[in-house]
Enzyme design. Structure first.
Site, PDB file in Angstrom:
ATOM      1  N   GLU A  58      -5.460  -8.530   0.664  1.00  0.00           N
ATOM      2  CA  GLU A  58      -6.135  -8.233   1.934  1.00  0.00           C
ATOM      3  C   GLU A  58      -7.603  -7.949   1.682  1.00  0.00           C
ATOM      4  O   GLU A  58      -7.940  -7.251   0.718  1.00  0.00           O
ATOM      5  CB  GLU A  58      -5.555  -6.977   2.619  1.00  0.00           C
ATOM      6  CG  GLU A  58      -4.247  -7.164   3.300  1.00  0.00           C
ATOM      7  CD  GLU A  58      -3.736  -5.879   3.960  1.00  0.00           C
ATOM      8  OE1 GLU A  58      -4.559  -5.046   4.391  1.00  0.00           O
ATOM      9  OE2 GLU A  58      -2.502  -5.730   4.027  1.00  0.00           O
ATOM     10  N   GLU A  71       0.780  -1.225   0.000  1.00  0.00           N
ATOM     11  CA  GLU A  71       0.000   0.000   0.000  1.00  0.00           C
ATOM     12  C   GLU A  71       0.817   1.284   0.000  1.00  0.00           C
ATOM     13  O   GLU A  71       0.816   2.034   1.000  1.00  0.00           O
ATOM     14  CB  GLU A  71      -0.964   0.012   1.196  1.00  0.00           C
ATOM     15  CG  GLU A  71      -1.926  -1.154   1.212  1.00  0.00           C
ATOM     16  CD  GLU A  71      -3.030  -1.006   2.254  1.00  0.00           C
ATOM     17  OE1 GLU A  71      -2.975  -0.077   3.067  1.00  0.00           O
ATOM     18  OE2 GLU A  71      -3.961  -1.827   2.245  1.00  0.00           O
TER      19      GLU A  71
HETATM   20  C1  FCB Z   1      -4.549  -2.029   5.445  1.00  0.00           C
HETATM   21  C2  FCB Z   1      -3.189  -2.410   5.955  1.00  0.00           C
HETATM   22  C3  FCB Z   1      -3.190  -3.478   7.007  1.00  0.00           C
HETATM   23  C4  FCB Z   1      -4.370  -3.377   7.952  1.00  0.00           C
HETATM   24  C5  FCB Z   1      -5.650  -3.183   7.200  1.00  0.00           C
HETATM   25  C6  FCB Z   1      -6.870  -3.092   8.064  1.00  0.00           C
HETATM   26  O1  FCB Z   1      -4.534  -0.725   4.985  1.00  0.00           O
HETATM   27  O2  FCB Z   1      -2.385  -2.858   4.905  1.00  0.00           O
HETATM   28  O3  FCB Z   1      -1.954  -3.439   7.653  1.00  0.00           O
HETATM   29  O4  FCB Z   1      -4.133  -2.426   8.897  1.00  0.00           O
HETATM   30  O5  FCB Z   1      -5.576  -2.050   6.389  1.00  0.00           O
END
Ligand code: FCB
Length: 448
Positions: A356, A172
């Protein structure tokens, strides 16, 4: 309930699709002065009053540094194919130019522990924990940090090589650059528009600079980067200004990151809107940034609704909207929409892994010792189906990782937000799998 994917879903084929869970070093490891680890920008940020809710910090977190075997056992019992973890740069290079054997040893043990259990290691090299001494020299505002990252990536991949199935250079860049350098909500907490763009550029440059050595050191691994997106929706699709606000949102927060990587250019509109703040790349930078990647990791949590000229107290969400404990709207269709949109926009889009996806819920352990996280279960089910829908629409999605294996340190929100499939009692460090864990486990058994 069950997580139910249609019988014909490609996601149910182990050959076609990789399932996993994800974590990140600073959020779970603790032991942040142990075995030579140096201070990171997140240690410093946590120690600065007012930056992290309740003054929480990463000194203990989930104590994963000591409990990694138990945590790998939890992953193995879950029945997933892969585990996405990150490496703490401050453990590997605790002072400038010195390489810490004890740091490497920890990650070698961890990777070998995965392989022993039949879990494929997915390694992220940078999940936001920059060594503080680099920040003292300007951090991501300093172009030299990009070269330092490439050197670090080279060292790590020399040691872990092909034992790791998949490497991501960065997690990110949007959060690291935008939240870290423009809004100041994340470490290191700077707040300038030009700094935000500079940080993005140096991070993307670092990623491109690192790739050749990573490929040489780990020719059998796949190499990519993880981007996060929150697609923009016009509040009123018939209002030209709202539509434009959504377009500008996507241009800046989506295409501002993916276009330089896939097409070697920042969106033209950014140079018009941010005439004096936008970075002017040096010659050759964009070629480096657009070096080919094998896959694109996508982190997705929610969409963003845009209303032009809205008064501060105006609520943009639909009346029947549902929210997680983070006040993030649950809207799974936007994941399917996003995947299609990227697929239609970028002819050279590489295979996608959802690296994620998950939900924060106000979980607790009930009298019988169980944690029923029903909302998270519904969240996973609907988003898994959104991914299945996108695959049927023709998008090449090859994997899905739930965030997260464990409740953990949620950055500026400290320990107040729980994202785990496993409940962590931070006093005792006891782990209790939640309903969402057991449903994921059931789904894993349905695959062939
Ligand atoms: C993302 C991050 C991760 C976590 C999630 C909820 O932005 O990559 O580390 O905190 O959000």
């Amino acid at each position: 309930m069950k997580y139910q994917l249609p019988q014909d879903s490609k996601m149910l084929s182990k050959k076609e699709f990789t399932f996993g869970v994800a974590t990140a070093a600073f959020q779970i490891e603790g032991a942040n002065t142990k075995d030579g680890r140096c201070e990171s920008i997140w240690d410093r940020f946590c120690a600065t009053p007012g930056k992290v809710l309740n003054g929480d910090d990463g000194t203990q977190a989930c104590d994963h540094y000591h409990r990694w075997q138990e945590d790998l056992d939890l992953i193995a019992a879950l029945g997933v194919d892969a585990y996405r973890f990150s490496i703490a740069w401050p453990r590997i290079e605790p002072t400038s130019g010195s390489w810490n054997k004890k740091g490497f040893d920890f990650y070698e043990r961890l990777v070998d522990g995965m392989l022993d259990r039949g879990i494929k290691p997915y390694c992220t090299l940078y999940h936001w924990d920059l060594p503080q001494y680099l920040e003292d020299n300007g951090g991501w505002l300093n172009r030299d940090t990009a070269h330092r990252f490439a050197e670090y990536a080279d060292r790590v991949t020399q040691v872990l090589g092909d034992r790791v199935a998949s490497y991501a250079t960065f997690n990110e860049p949007w959060c690291a650059a935008y939240l870290g350098y423009r809004t100041g909500m994340h470490a290191p907490g700077h707040q300038t528009v030009a700094g935000g763009f500079k940080a993005i550029h140096h991070i993307l440059l670092a990623s491109g600079l690192a790739l050749p050595a990573m490929r040489e050191n780990a020719p059998g691994a796949s190499h990519g980067i993880v981007l996060n997106f929150s697609p923009g929706y016009a509040y009123d699709a018939n209002d030209a200004e709202d539509v434009n606000a959504a377009k500008e949102h996507d241009e800046e927060h989506t295409h501002g990151y993916i276009k330089p990587i896939l097409e070697g250019q920042y969106p033209e509109g950014l140079y018009q809107r941010y005439e004096s703040e936008m970075i002017q790349p040096e010659e050759g930078d964009m070629e480096i940034i657009s070096r080919p990647i094998d896959y694109l990791g996508i982190n997705f949590y929610n969409r963003t609704i845009l209303k032009a000229n809205k008064p501060d107290d105006f609520n943009v969400f639909p009346e029947d909207a549902e929210f997680t404990d983070f006040d993030w709207e649950i809207y799974p269709d936007s994941l399917r929409y996003l995947l299609n949109d990227l697929n239609n926009t970028y002819p050279n889009l590489p295979p996608i892994i959802i690296t994620e996806n998950g939900a924060a819920c106000a979980d607790s352990i009930d009298e019988s010792g169980k944690c029923h996280d029903d909302q998270r279960c519904r969240y996973y089910n609907s988003h898994l189906n959104a991914v299945d829908g996108a695959i049927k629409d023709g998008v090449n999605v090859r994997g899905y990782f739930g965030w997260s294996l464990l409740d953990n340190f949620e950055w500026a929100a400290g320990y107040s937000k729980r994202f785990g499939m496993t409940y962590v009692d931070y006093e005792t460090q006891e782990r209790t799998p939640k309903s969402s864990y057991y449903l994921y486990q059931e789904l894993m058994k349905e695959r062939d």
